[in-house]
Design an enzyme around this catalytic site. Structure first.
Site, PDB file in Angstrom:
ATOM      1  N   THR A 100       0.858  -1.183   0.000  1.00 30.09           N
ATOM      2  CA  THR A 100       0.000   0.000   0.000  1.00 30.09           C
ATOM      3  C   THR A 100       0.895   1.233   0.000  1.00 30.09           C
ATOM      4  O   THR A 100       1.509   1.567   1.004  1.00 30.09           O
ATOM      5  CB  THR A 100      -0.932   0.014   1.231  1.00 30.09           C
ATOM      6  N   LYS A 175      -7.571   0.500  -3.279  1.00 35.16           N
ATOM      7  CA  LYS A 175      -7.057   0.010  -2.007  1.00 35.16           C
ATOM      8  C   LYS A 175      -7.200   1.057  -0.903  1.00 35.16           C
ATOM      9  O   LYS A 175      -7.647   0.750   0.219  1.00 35.16           O
ATOM     10  CB  LYS A 175      -5.589  -0.389  -2.162  1.00 35.16           C
ATOM     11  N   LYS A 252      -0.434   5.277   8.393  1.00 35.33           N
ATOM     12  CA  LYS A 252       0.199   5.410   7.072  1.00 35.33           C
ATOM     13  C   LYS A 252      -0.837   5.372   5.954  1.00 35.33           C
ATOM     14  O   LYS A 252      -0.843   6.226   5.055  1.00 35.33           O
ATOM     15  CB  LYS A 252       1.222   4.293   6.865  1.00 35.33           C
TER      16      LYS A 252
END
Length: 287
Positions: A100, A175, A252
């Site tokens: 990611t 995502k 994050k």
């Protein structure tokens, strides 16, 4: 044989690679692996993979490569430099980034690869470590239809479904959007359980209701029951050790999503609130 390389054998990468090796055996896929840690490499070799001593060796041997490392900086480190994949991959090589990362960097890597006829595509996954081990992941892909067609033998060997969002960069958008939903749901179930417990009720009754109406997903229940179980027997330091890394991943991923929103001039106020409190959601006010 289709020569497939795999780089990154961590919490998700190792079970994903294990599934690739097992499923690949009947699909004429030979797997070569690399990681900076020797133990997971040895485990994959026991399952039938070949060990590579460097990322350079991976791309010198393989035309399809899966990458599952921690973050953007790790991807940079294996792509660039005298020993990097961009320097040594053959023309036509496909490198699928399962991590990611940011869309900005994804587009930069793809552009740099295109200059050498190397296809760097985004292929992030959802389903967790258990999904990786069971081969039930969903892979979200940003790539041309032609490149995806060539990458499918590798991707289908590790997943239940491959969803193409569009060209490079679209997979990571899917995502990040998926993770916005996930972390918002974790925060909601965490606060709902706090309300139920403060009222003297049993959270199991809330889980029963939420499972019937679909409000509490299996992953949401797994998260909250795991956290509550740890809280019952762990010190603050132990909670930070066990759940701190997951809180960091949440921060994050939400930072990446909000960074993309800034680029798009899109305001997601609820997501900003989730980001502000996601560490508390994982550690329940600790850390």
């Amino acid at each position: 044989m289709i020569q497939v390389g795999y780089i990154g054998l961590g919490n998700i990468g190792k079970p994903m690679c294990s599934t690739l090796i097992k499923n690949g055996a009947s699909r004429d896929i030979a797997v070569t692996v690399y990681d900076v840690m020797p133990d997971p490499v040895a485990e994959m070799v026991e399952l039938g993979a070949t060990k590579a001593n460097s990322v350079r060796e991976i791309v010198e041997r393989c035309d399809l490569v899966g990458v599952c490392v921690r973050d953007d900086n790790d991807v940079d480190s294996i792509l660039y430099g005298d020993q990097g994949m961009l320097e040594h991959a053959r023309p036509g090589t496909i490198i699928a980034i399962h991590s990611t990362v940011t869309k900005t960097n994804m587009l930069r890597w793809a552009s740099d690869g295109a200059g050498k006829d190397i296809h760097i595509i985004d292929a992030p996954i959802t389903g967790g470590a258990s999904g990786a081990a069971e081969g039930t992941l969903c892979i979200m892909v940003g790539a041309s239809e032609a490149v995806l067609e060539r990458a499918l033998p590798m991707l289908e060997a590790t997943s239940k479904r491959v969803v193409r969002g569009g060209d490079v960069g679209s997979g990571i958008v899917l995502k990040l959007a998926n993770n916005v939903i996930t972390y918002a749901a974790f925060t909601a179930v965490s606060e709902a359980v706090a309300l139920v417990k403060k009222s003297g009720l049993n959270p199991e009754d809330l889980y029963a209701v939420g499972e019937i109406n679909g409000v509490i997903t299996p992953s949401g229940k797994q998260f909250i029951t795991g956290r509550e179980g740890l809280l019952a027997g762990c010190t603050e330091e132990q909670m930070l050790e066990f759940f701190g890394p997951f809180a960091g991943l949440g921060e994050k991923d939400l930072d990446h999503a909000l960074g993309l929103c800034k680029d798009l001039q899109l305001d997601l106020p609820a997501t900003k609130t989730v980001r502000e409190h996601i560490r508390q959601t994982f550690l329940k006010g600790q850390g």
